[in-house]
Design an enzyme around this catalytic site. Structure first.
Site, PDB file in Angstrom:
ATOM      1  N   GLU A 191      24.741 -22.388 -37.841  1.00 51.65           N
ATOM      2  CA  GLU A 191      23.338 -22.966 -38.327  1.00 51.65           C
ATOM      3  C   GLU A 191      23.467 -24.286 -38.120  1.00 51.65           C
ATOM      4  O   GLU A 191      22.309 -25.021 -37.519  1.00 51.65           O
ATOM      5  CB  GLU A 191      23.186 -22.532 -39.707  1.00 51.65           C
ATOM      6  CG  GLU A 191      22.509 -21.063 -39.916  1.00 51.65           C
ATOM      7  CD  GLU A 191      22.379 -20.712 -41.383  1.00 51.65           C
ATOM      8  OE1 GLU A 191      21.887 -21.962 -42.114  1.00 51.65           O
ATOM      9  OE2 GLU A 191      22.455 -19.859 -42.009  1.00 51.65           O
ATOM     10  N   SER A 201      39.009 -10.525 -33.639  1.00 51.37           N
ATOM     11  CA  SER A 201      40.118  -9.321 -33.484  1.00 51.37           C
ATOM     12  C   SER A 201      39.569  -8.233 -32.454  1.00 51.37           C
ATOM     13  O   SER A 201      38.422  -8.530 -31.971  1.00 51.37           O
ATOM     14  CB  SER A 201      40.072  -8.544 -34.885  1.00 51.37           C
ATOM     15  OG  SER A 201      40.574  -9.488 -35.908  1.00 51.37           O
ATOM     16  N   ASP A 228      25.624 -11.796 -40.558  1.00 49.58           N
ATOM     17  CA  ASP A 228      25.273 -12.896 -41.029  1.00 49.58           C
ATOM     18  C   ASP A 228      25.151 -12.872 -42.717  1.00 49.58           C
ATOM     19  O   ASP A 228      24.028 -12.651 -43.299  1.00 49.58           O
ATOM     20  CB  ASP A 228      23.667 -13.364 -40.457  1.00 49.58           C
ATOM     21  CG  ASP A 228      23.420 -14.676 -40.792  1.00 49.58           C
ATOM     22  OD1 ASP A 228      24.185 -15.469 -41.281  1.00 49.58           O
ATOM     23  OD2 ASP A 228      22.278 -15.086 -40.279  1.00 49.58           O
ATOM     24  N   ASP A 246      23.709 -18.675 -45.298  1.00 46.52           N
ATOM     25  CA  ASP A 246      22.518 -19.626 -45.088  1.00 46.52           C
ATOM     26  C   ASP A 246      22.574 -20.958 -45.956  1.00 46.52           C
ATOM     27  O   ASP A 246      23.032 -20.629 -47.104  1.00 46.52           O
ATOM     28  CB  ASP A 246      21.190 -18.485 -45.473  1.00 46.52           C
ATOM     29  CG  ASP A 246      20.534 -17.508 -44.685  1.00 46.52           C
ATOM     30  OD1 ASP A 246      21.062 -17.515 -43.507  1.00 46.52           O
ATOM     31  OD2 ASP A 246      19.604 -16.682 -44.838  1.00 46.52           O
TER      32      ASP A 246
END
Length: 822
Positions: free
Chosen positions: A195, A262, A334, A337
């Site tokens: 971000e 991974s 996600d 924030d």
């Protein structure tokens, strides 16, 4: 003169004797902490007799009559072999490293205190289910029994490092294990950095439309379950099985590009030559000595389980039982924030909310610093999360005056039940039970790949924030924290997480690639960890109708770079076999030799070949030339090749070829010009470091795996004993991933790779295999400190058997732990 020489000889002899005595004393003190594996210990902390049988690879097989005793044994074994690693992880999570290491680690402590992870871990203890609470307590008792034994028997403080950094060792608590689990979430988190970089890049670019070039979205609809083999190969028939066949080294914050990664994939019975399901998993983390991973086998009431543990956590996190195999890959969900919070101009102790200004929740925290005065920091929390100062993550560069930044993150839960989920998965007997057990898992978000004897599945597990469909940034950029549409609206139900159960095609897998295409806010993520390895994986999986354990091993160790195969024809299209012959010794001649080598190369990142080094240096130089004039110093943050960016530029997708023109120069440069100049840059760089004989170059000389001790790795002389360095194949975008550092004088060092590899075949479970990247012991004088390192480098494995008799047959020691006699 003779007298002087005589005295000089006496002095020299005396110094040699003193040196030998000093070395002998150091060796004696250090060797005292080497654990003894063949012994009997009596303690009231166990309910019944317990055995820790260490097989010939020093993998402890912990055999007890109750689950509590078995978890006690795991804690004891962890403390025998990895005590220093455990207490360092605990101190990191507590924000108390500076008490030992001084001012060098103050910034780490400040960050961990502001995140308040240890307090959250303490609060999460009460949220665990009864079985996990018992496991945590028994595990802590095992660790503390070893600590008591060290103190009572003067066993060298338990680890050589503790002589150099002498601090009291506090008893292990259940909260310590939960704190280590939260610390792993921090190591795997990367959305916050993304971000901030996206915001900084957006501010730096003259044309914001170009943001989609340098930070491209992963294309396609997502890949998790592959289609039927018969759909891809005309005439192919479904295989019918008739009969089964036999920054600071201690910083937990990963730099961008070095967070979690991974591989994992599974095959159903009809895609397996043996008639049993198959599963392969290799989690990728930063390399270190000792490895993050520790192998163990537990004999629980639900059955035996074997696989990879992380010292400090009482669970097999990746591995198998007789009935089930499970693997993990970073999901890139996600779950972070950054919120920009506006301060009250009349009272900086308040911040703006949808309902007006509100006081921060605050608390003072004192950080003790070795040899310096302590410092006091004020922890501040908003409704959105903890406030992070501008000194962390370059937040100051995107925070307006009169504002601060707060972090929203699922791992900052005071009721984190992720460890309970891990304990439940160990006891699951089927895919259905495993997926049900993972419902209470919170963070870090993972793709859970599971296989029982009949079914395979992949599911994204972890809390998925529910964002408002009106969110201004959709989680891609820092957003205004006082606007209600930007705030999280709780979490989506577990059923919303993508799942792929028993797919028709018989293959599921993940390489950190995009798994699903769904509209925001059910999108899962806009940022993914891979767009390249998945291409090679699809080809290997669909290249044969049925798979075997060996074909899964072959895929884990595959070193062919899809990126090299796809990009070299693009960037070299106007350079290969063009131009006039150049005299020997000229720059043009050297360029010709490099292009000739690359034109005949198949993209295999083999450590013994020169082409991978030429390719990597060329693409690194090319990306830097493309972005440097537009981004300036910010270009230093783009430490790794972004293949999709280079492809967009050279295919001129949406006008992306504009990156090839140097804005500050009068001529208009073409992409061919940039490719030629970058190749010359790369050749100069290579010649300065590795010589001008291109045919004699070795990728492995640049791509050395750096299993370095996090504390002693930079100590002169000692570093030769504690660090493990190896020439390795693979690269950033190969299935055998060896992620490069991207910075410094050695940008191609292998710093992030598969610390654990496991392949499980449920037609014959005891033929399953695994390996870790160093050895079981964290003691550098132990023969088990690096005994698996060469196996790992060569792509070899050790057996993964639940047969206790096989473990006993070649045991290097059996520890018997008994309750007191009545």
């Amino acid at each position: 003169m003779a007298l002087i020489i005589q005295w000089l000889l006496r002095i020299a002899g005396g110094l040699v004797i003193l040196a030998v005595l000093a070395v002998s004393l150091v060796y004696f003190l250090a060797s005292r902490s080497l654990p003894e594996y063949e012994k009997t210990l009596v303690t009231p902390a166990v309910l019944s007799p317990l055995e820790i049988v260490r097989d010939n690879a020093n993998v402890p097989h912990i055999l007890g009559q109750t689950d509590q005793d078995v978890f006690f044994g795991l804690g004891y074994a962890h403390a025998q072999d990895r005590l220093w690693q455990m207490i360092t992880l605990r101190r990191t999570a507590q924000g108390r490293l500076s008490e030992i290491f001084g001012s060098a680690t103050v910034d780490i402590d400040k960050l961990l205190r502001r995140l308040d992870m240890y307090t959250l871990a303490q609060q999460s203890v009460s949220a665990q289910d009864a079985a996990t609470t018992a496991a945590l307590r028994a595990y802590a008792n095992g660790v503390n029994t070893r600590i008591d034994e060290i103190n009572a028997s003067s066993l060298g403080r338990g680890a050589p490092e503790l002589f150099m950094f002498s601090q009291p060792i506090a008893p292990w608590q259940p909260a310590d294990s939960l704190a280590v689990q939260k610390l792993m979430a921090l190591q795997l988190a990367g959305h916050l950095q993304d971000e901030i970089l996206r915001a900084r890049t957006s501010l730096a670019l003259r044309d914001e439309k170009r943001l989609a070039d340098i930070l491209p979205d992963a294309p396609g609809a997502g890949v998790a379950a592959l289609p039927e083999y018969a759909q891809l190969v005309p005439g192919a028939q479904r295989y019918a099985v008739t009969q089964p066949a036999p920054t600071h080294p201690l910083s937990p914050v990963a730099r961008r590009g070095l967070a979690g990664a991974s591989n994992a994939w599974a095959a159903a019975r009809d895609r397996s030559a043996s008639g049993g399901t198959l599963l392969a998993n290799d989690p990728h983390l930063g390399l270190s000595a000792p490895s993050v991973w520790y192998l163990a086998r537990l004999e629980l009431s639900s059955g035996g389980v074997i696989g990879g543990t992380i010292p400090g956590i009482p669970a097999i996190l990746v591995g198998r039982s007789d009935a089930l195999g499970w693997g993990l890959t970073s999901a890139y969900l996600d779950d972070q924030d950054l919120f920009i919070e506006e301060l009250n101009p009349n009272n900086p102790e308040e911040y703006r909310t949808p309902d007006g200004y509100k006081p921060f929740a605050t608390r003072k925290s004192i950080i003790q610093i070795k040899d310096e005065n302590p410092i006091t920091i004020t922890l501040r929390w908003t409704d959105n999360g903890p406030v992070l100062p501008g000194t962390h993550y370059d937040i100051a560069s995107i925070t307006p005056t009169g504002h601060v930044a707060a972090l929203g993150w699922t791992a900052l839960s005071p009721a984190d039940t992720s460890t309970s989920a891990a304990v439940r998965i160990m006891g699951a007997q089927s895919v259905e039970q495993a997926l049900k057990a993972a419902e209470i898992y919170i963070s870090p978000a993972q793709n859970l790949t599971v296989a029982d004897r009949d079914t395979i599945a992949l599911k994204v597990v972890g809390a998925m924030p529910r964002r408002d469909s009106r969110s201004q940034s959709r989680g891609r950029l820092p957003s205004l924290g006082w606007r209600s549409e930007n705030r999280w609206q709780g979490m989506f139900p577990y059923a919303s997480n993508p799942a792929f159960v028993a797919p028709v095609g018989g293959i599921v897998g993940n390489t950190n690639n995009k798994v699903v295409e769904r509209p925001f806010p059910l999108h899962v993520s806009f940022e993914w960890g891979d767009s390249q390895r998945v291409q090679r994986w699809q080809r290997l999986m669909q290249g044969r109708q049925v798979h075997t354990r060996d074909s899964f091993v072959e895929a884990q160790l595959d070193t062919v770079s899809f990126s090299a195969r796809s990009l070299l024809p693009l960037i070299g299209a106007d350079l290969w076999f063009t131009g006039e012959a150049a005299p020997e010794g000229t720059r043009e001649r050297q360029r010709y030799r490099a292009l000739s080598l690359l034109s005949e190369w198949n993209g295999e990142m083999n450590e013994h070949l020169p082409e991978p080094l030429l390719y990597a240096a060329w693409l690194r130089a090319l990306q830097d030339r493309l972005i440097r004039d537009d981004l300036g110093p910010l270009a230093d943050e783009y430490t790794h090749l972004e293949p999709l960016f280079v492809e967009r530029v050279f295919r001129d997708v949406d006008g992306a070829s504009i990156w090839c023109d140097v804005a500050q120069s009068a001529p208009v440069e073409t992409c061919t010009d940039m490719a030629r100049l970058a190749l010359d840059d790369a050749l100069i760089w290579v010649e300065e470091r590795y010589g001008s004989q291109l045919e004699s170059l070795r990728w492995g000389d640049a791509h050395q795996a750096t299993h370095d001790h996090q504390v002693l790795g930079d100590v002169p002389l000692l570093r030769f004993f504690v660090n493990i360095r190896q020439s390795t194949s693979g690269g950033d975008n190969t299935l055998q991933r060896g992620r490069t550092s991207g910075k410094g004088d050695n940008p191609f060092q292998n710093v992030h790779a598969a610390g654990y590899r496991g392949v499980y075949d449920f037609a014959d479970p005891d033929s399953s295999v695994f390996v870790i990247s160093t050895g079981q012991s964290g003691h550098f004088l132990s023969r088990y400190y690096d005994d698996m390192a060469q196996l790992w480098r060569r792509g070899e494995y050790i057996p993964m058997s639940l047969d206790a008799d096989l473990a006993r047959a070649a045991a290097v020691g059996v520890t018997r732990i008994l309750p007191p006699q009545n």
